[in-house]
Design an enzyme around this catalytic site. Structure first.
Site, short mmCIF file in Angstrom:
data_model
loop_
_atom_site.label_atom_id
_atom_site.label_comp_id
_atom_site.label_asym_id
_atom_site.label_seq_id
_atom_site.Cartn_x
_atom_site.Cartn_y
_atom_site.Cartn_z
N ASP A 9 0.89 -1.15 0.00
CA ASP A 9 0.00 0.00 0.00
C ASP A 9 0.94 1.21 0.00
OD1 ASP A 9 -2.27 1.68 0.47
OD2 ASP A 9 -1.71 1.73 2.59
N LEU A 10 0.43 2.38 -0.38
CA LEU A 10 1.31 3.56 -0.46
C LEU A 10 1.21 4.43 0.81
CD1 LEU A 10 3.12 5.54 -2.11
CD2 LEU A 10 1.03 6.48 -3.07
N ASP A 11 -0.01 4.94 1.04
CA ASP A 11 -0.19 5.90 2.12
C ASP A 11 -0.15 5.22 3.48
OD1 ASP A 11 -0.69 8.24 3.43
OD2 ASP A 11 -2.85 8.03 3.30
N THR A 17 1.06 10.37 3.82
CA THR A 17 0.35 11.52 3.27
C THR A 17 -1.00 11.73 3.97
OG1 THR A 17 -0.45 10.03 1.57
CG2 THR A 17 1.37 11.47 0.95
N LYS A 45 -8.73 6.33 5.96
CA LYS A 45 -7.52 5.65 5.47
C LYS A 45 -7.89 4.55 4.48
CE LYS A 45 -3.91 6.01 8.94
NZ LYS A 45 -3.11 5.24 9.89
N GLY A 46 -7.30 4.57 3.32
CA GLY A 46 -7.52 3.51 2.33
C GLY A 46 -8.83 3.65 1.57
N ARG A 49 -11.34 8.67 -2.96
CA ARG A 49 -11.67 10.09 -2.84
C ARG A 49 -13.18 10.32 -2.72
NH1 ARG A 49 -9.27 13.27 -7.66
NH2 ARG A 49 -7.48 12.08 -6.94
N SER A 116 -2.32 0.89 -4.42
CA SER A 116 -2.86 2.05 -3.71
C SER A 116 -4.15 2.53 -4.37
CB SER A 116 -1.84 3.20 -3.74
OG SER A 116 -2.45 4.39 -3.30
N ALA A 117 -5.09 2.94 -3.54
CA ALA A 117 -6.36 3.49 -4.04
C ALA A 117 -6.18 4.92 -4.56
CB ALA A 117 -7.39 3.48 -2.93
N SER A 118 -4.98 5.49 -4.38
CA SER A 118 -4.79 6.89 -4.73
C SER A 118 -4.53 7.10 -6.22
CB SER A 118 -3.61 7.48 -3.95
OG SER A 118 -3.36 8.79 -4.41
N LYS A 147 -11.00 -1.47 -1.64
CA LYS A 147 -10.63 -2.35 -0.54
C LYS A 147 -11.77 -2.26 0.49
CE LYS A 147 -5.81 -0.92 -1.16
NZ LYS A 147 -4.68 -0.16 -0.62
N GLU A 171 0.15 -3.46 4.50
CA GLU A 171 -0.94 -2.49 4.63
C GLU A 171 -0.98 -1.85 6.01
OE1 GLU A 171 -3.54 -0.89 3.65
OE2 GLU A 171 -3.86 -1.57 1.60
N ASP A 172 -1.50 -0.61 6.08
CA ASP A 172 -1.69 0.04 7.39
C ASP A 172 -3.17 0.23 7.72
OD1 ASP A 172 -2.11 2.04 5.43
OD2 ASP A 172 -1.83 3.57 6.98
#
Ligand code: G6P
Ligand code: MG
Length: 227
Positions: A9-11, A17, A45-46, A49, A116-118, A147, A171-172
């Site tokens: 995952d990214l964030d 971020t 989180k995750g 948008r 990532s969902a971003s 997710k 993942e976080d």
């Protein structure tokens, strides 16, 4: 288990971020008469948008106030502010332990993927100078199920040319851990209060090759005993 790839995952895993998302949402929500706090932000989180906007509107009792077109305008405004905040992001914003781990994976011929969902993921990786460190980044714009649906992790596996049983996901967020587990991948959780992670670490600093090798060893022994 023959480990072929780590999918991140990214964030909250590669960089943090979340606070920048919070600042952007907070200012946009305030203009709508909705005050959000860090606890609300944690729940985002995750979450994509548009889904984040829906949750904020619901929280503020305005779930039915705006048309779809107005919601897109609001989400676009939030993203413009978020992207402006991203300009401060550089390689020093990579979370501890991540750069050495990515280097170790490369050395060992283990692939690295991003799930990532971003929609800003490519831009963020470029700012962190990490585009070359990843073999494949799943395209969030082509994902139809957020997710905890496994779609984005499965898309990352396909792009990397591996099957989930050959991968570990990192993942976080709880939705992310659930998505990884549903795929049949091994999951590593970063942070407190995550359920059902194969391995739970308190920070990325602990995400070392030694810990990953230990997890593989443990899983192989448990599989052998159960056979
Ligand atoms: C990540 C973050 C979420 C964010 C989502 C979409 O999953 O954890 O907080 O809403 O990405 O980000 P985007 O950059 O596309 O607005
Ligand atoms: Mg995350």
């Amino acid at each position: 288990m023959m480990l072929k790839a780590l999918i991140f995952d990214l964030d909250g895993v590669i960089t943090d971020t979340a606070h920048l998302h919070f600042l952007a949402w907070k200012s946009v929500a305030a203009e709508l008469g909705i005050a959000i706090d860090e606890r609300m932000n944690h729940a985002l989180k995750g979450i994509s948008r548009m889904a984040s906007l829906e949750r904020i509107l619901q929280f503020g009792g305005k779930a039915t106030t705006f048309s779809e077109t107005q919601k897109i305008v609001i989400a676009t405004r939030k993203n413009e502010r978020y992207v402006a905040l991203l300009s401060s992001l550089g390689p020093d914003a990579i979370l501890p332990g991540i750069a050495p781990l990515l280097a170790e994976l490369k050395k060992r011929g283990i692939k690295a993927g991003l799930a990532s969902a971003s929609l800003n993921a490519p831009r963020i990786l470029a700012s962190l100078n990490l585009l070359d460190a990843f073999d494949f980044c799943a395209d969030a714009s082509r994902i139809t199920h957020p997710k905890p649906h496994p779609e984005i992790f499965l898309a990352a596996c396909t792009g990397l040319g591996v099957v989930p049983e050959e991968c570990i996901g990192v993942e976080d967020a709880q939705a992310g851990i659930d998505a990884i587990n549903v795929c049949g991948m091994l999951s590593i959780g970063i942070g407190a209060s995550l359920n059902n992670a194969g391995l739970l670490l308190s920070s990325t600093e602990e995400l070392t090759w030694a810990r990953i090798a230990g997890l593989l060893d443990y899983t192989d022994k448990a599989t052998a005993v159960n056979r």
